[in-house]
Design a protein around this motif. Structure first.
Motif, mmCIF file in Angstrom:
data_model
loop_
_atom_site.group_PDB
_atom_site.id
_atom_site.type_symbol
_atom_site.label_atom_id
_atom_site.label_comp_id
_atom_site.label_asym_id
_atom_site.label_seq_id
_atom_site.Cartn_x
_atom_site.Cartn_y
_atom_site.Cartn_z
ATOM 1 N N UNK A 75 8.975 -3.683 18.951
ATOM 2 C CA UNK A 75 10.051 -4.518 19.491
ATOM 3 C C UNK A 75 9.755 -6.008 19.254
ATOM 4 N N UNK A 76 8.551 -6.432 19.606
ATOM 5 C CA UNK A 76 8.192 -7.841 19.440
ATOM 6 C C UNK A 76 8.127 -8.229 17.964
ATOM 7 N N UNK A 77 7.652 -7.338 17.107
ATOM 8 C CA UNK A 77 7.614 -7.625 15.669
ATOM 9 C C UNK A 77 9.026 -7.775 15.107
ATOM 10 N N UNK A 78 9.956 -6.929 15.548
ATOM 11 C CA UNK A 78 11.345 -7.026 15.082
ATOM 12 C C UNK A 78 11.980 -8.336 15.552
ATOM 13 N N UNK A 79 11.757 -8.695 16.813
ATOM 14 C CA UNK A 79 12.293 -9.955 17.346
ATOM 15 C C UNK A 79 11.709 -11.146 16.594
ATOM 16 N N UNK A 80 10.396 -11.147 16.403
ATOM 17 C CA UNK A 80 9.737 -12.258 15.712
ATOM 18 C C UNK A 80 10.181 -12.379 14.257
ATOM 19 N N UNK A 81 10.564 -11.266 13.651
ATOM 20 C CA UNK A 81 11.030 -11.274 12.264
ATOM 21 C C UNK A 81 12.509 -11.667 12.170
ATOM 22 N N UNK A 82 13.173 -11.804 13.318
ATOM 23 C CA UNK A 82 14.557 -12.252 13.326
ATOM 24 C C UNK A 82 15.598 -11.162 13.197
ATOM 25 N N UNK A 83 15.203 -9.901 13.353
ATOM 26 C CA UNK A 83 16.176 -8.815 13.289
ATOM 27 C C UNK A 83 16.978 -8.777 14.590
ATOM 28 N N UNK A 84 18.252 -8.407 14.491
ATOM 29 C CA UNK A 84 19.161 -8.421 15.631
ATOM 30 C C UNK A 84 18.892 -7.239 16.565
ATOM 31 N N UNK A 85 18.478 -7.548 17.790
ATOM 32 C CA UNK A 85 18.286 -6.526 18.820
ATOM 33 C C UNK A 85 19.646 -6.315 19.482
ATOM 34 N N UNK A 86 20.149 -5.086 19.414
ATOM 35 C CA UNK A 86 21.481 -4.769 19.917
ATOM 36 C C UNK A 86 21.420 -4.207 21.338
ATOM 37 N N UNK A 87 20.343 -3.486 21.652
ATOM 38 C CA UNK A 87 20.131 -2.901 22.977
ATOM 39 C C UNK A 87 18.684 -3.196 23.324
ATOM 40 N N UNK A 88 18.470 -3.955 24.385
ATOM 41 C CA UNK A 88 17.143 -4.455 24.715
ATOM 42 C C UNK A 88 16.178 -3.322 25.094
ATOM 43 N N UNK A 89 14.910 -3.608 25.010
ATOM 44 C CA UNK A 89 13.853 -2.650 25.330
ATOM 45 C C UNK A 89 14.054 -2.125 26.750
ATOM 46 N N UNK A 90 14.190 -0.800 26.860
ATOM 47 C CA UNK A 90 14.557 -0.159 28.127
ATOM 48 C C UNK A 90 13.788 1.139 28.307
ATOM 49 N N UNK A 91 13.352 1.392 29.541
ATOM 50 C CA UNK A 91 12.786 2.700 29.887
ATOM 51 C C UNK A 91 13.942 3.557 30.393
ATOM 52 N N UNK A 92 14.242 4.640 29.675
ATOM 53 C CA UNK A 92 15.388 5.490 30.009
ATOM 54 C C UNK A 92 14.961 6.626 30.947
ATOM 55 N N UNK A 93 15.926 7.104 31.741
ATOM 56 C CA UNK A 93 15.672 8.168 32.716
ATOM 57 C C UNK A 93 15.190 9.466 32.075
ATOM 58 N N UNK A 94 15.499 9.694 30.798
ATOM 59 C CA UNK A 94 15.126 10.951 30.143
ATOM 60 C C UNK A 94 13.759 10.882 29.461
ATOM 61 N N UNK A 95 12.963 9.854 29.796
ATOM 62 C CA UNK A 95 11.561 9.844 29.383
ATOM 63 C C UNK A 95 11.248 9.137 28.082
ATOM 64 N N UNK A 96 12.110 8.234 27.632
ATOM 65 C CA UNK A 96 11.791 7.443 26.442
ATOM 66 C C UNK A 96 11.879 5.960 26.784
ATOM 67 N N UNK A 97 11.142 5.174 26.066
ATOM 68 C CA UNK A 97 11.254 3.708 26.098
ATOM 69 C C UNK A 97 11.771 3.352 24.717
ATOM 70 N N UNK A 98 12.873 2.591 24.658
ATOM 71 C CA UNK A 98 13.524 2.380 23.371
ATOM 72 C C UNK A 98 14.281 1.061 23.317
ATOM 73 N N UNK A 99 14.677 0.714 22.086
ATOM 74 C CA UNK A 99 15.582 -0.398 21.838
ATOM 75 C C UNK A 99 16.362 -0.090 20.571
ATOM 76 N N UNK A 100 17.502 -0.755 20.414
ATOM 77 C CA UNK A 100 18.314 -0.622 19.204
ATOM 78 C C UNK A 100 18.232 -1.928 18.434
ATOM 79 N N UNK A 101 18.123 -1.829 17.122
ATOM 80 C CA UNK A 101 18.031 -2.991 16.241
ATOM 81 C C UNK A 101 18.858 -2.723 14.989
ATOM 82 N N UNK A 102 19.430 -3.773 14.419
ATOM 83 C CA UNK A 102 20.151 -3.646 13.142
ATOM 84 C C UNK A 102 19.150 -3.822 12.013
ATOM 85 N N UNK A 103 19.144 -2.896 11.064
ATOM 86 C CA UNK A 103 18.266 -3.017 9.908
ATOM 87 C C UNK A 103 18.906 -3.950 8.867
ATOM 88 N N UNK A 104 18.244 -4.224 7.750
ATOM 89 C CA UNK A 104 18.797 -5.164 6.762
ATOM 90 C C UNK A 104 20.117 -4.714 6.137
#
Length: 115
Positions: A75-104
């Motif tokens: 997550x931090x590497x994607x942010x530092x590289x300037x990629x667009x984070x669409x859904x912020x880093x979140x701990x979800x109720x179903x047992x995953x920690x995730x974020x959404x990012x747009x690729x090139x």
């Protein structure tokens, strides 16, 4: 029986994948013919394909989901590289920690770790 599933992303410049998929996600170049470049790993992976009405918590359905060892570091590497984070880093109720990012290529990528 299915041995593997390969995602194909249309682009005019396959080299654009390098920073996102090779440098940050650390995928190896498995094949490069100029007109097509395949990145991946030689590790054993489970074959999966998902069909969804939404992406969880009423988010958009991502184009790809990529499981990583250390989602916070990615997550931090994607942010530092300037990629667009669409859904912020979140701990979800179903047992995953995730974020959404747009690729090139404009694809919505779900980056996750199971907790």
């Amino acid at each position: 029986m299915v041995k593997r599933i390969v995602a194909n992303i249309k682009t005019d410049d396959p080299s654009k994948a390098s920073r996102f998929y090779h440098d940050i996600l650390e995928l190896d170049v498995l094949m490069d013919h100029g007109w097509i470049q395949t990145l991946g790993s030689n590790g054993q992976a489970t074959v999966q394909i998902s069909f969804a009405q939404q992406g969880g918590n009423d988010t958009e359905v991502p184009d790809l989901s990529i499981e990583v060892d250390h989602v916070d570091a990615v997550y931090h590497a994607m942010k530092n590289a300037g990629f667009e984070i669409v859904y912020d880093l979140t701990h979800e109720d179903w047992g995953v920690r995730r974020f959404f990012v747009k690729d090139p290529f404009g694809k919505l990528i779900n980056i996750l770790s199971h907790q």
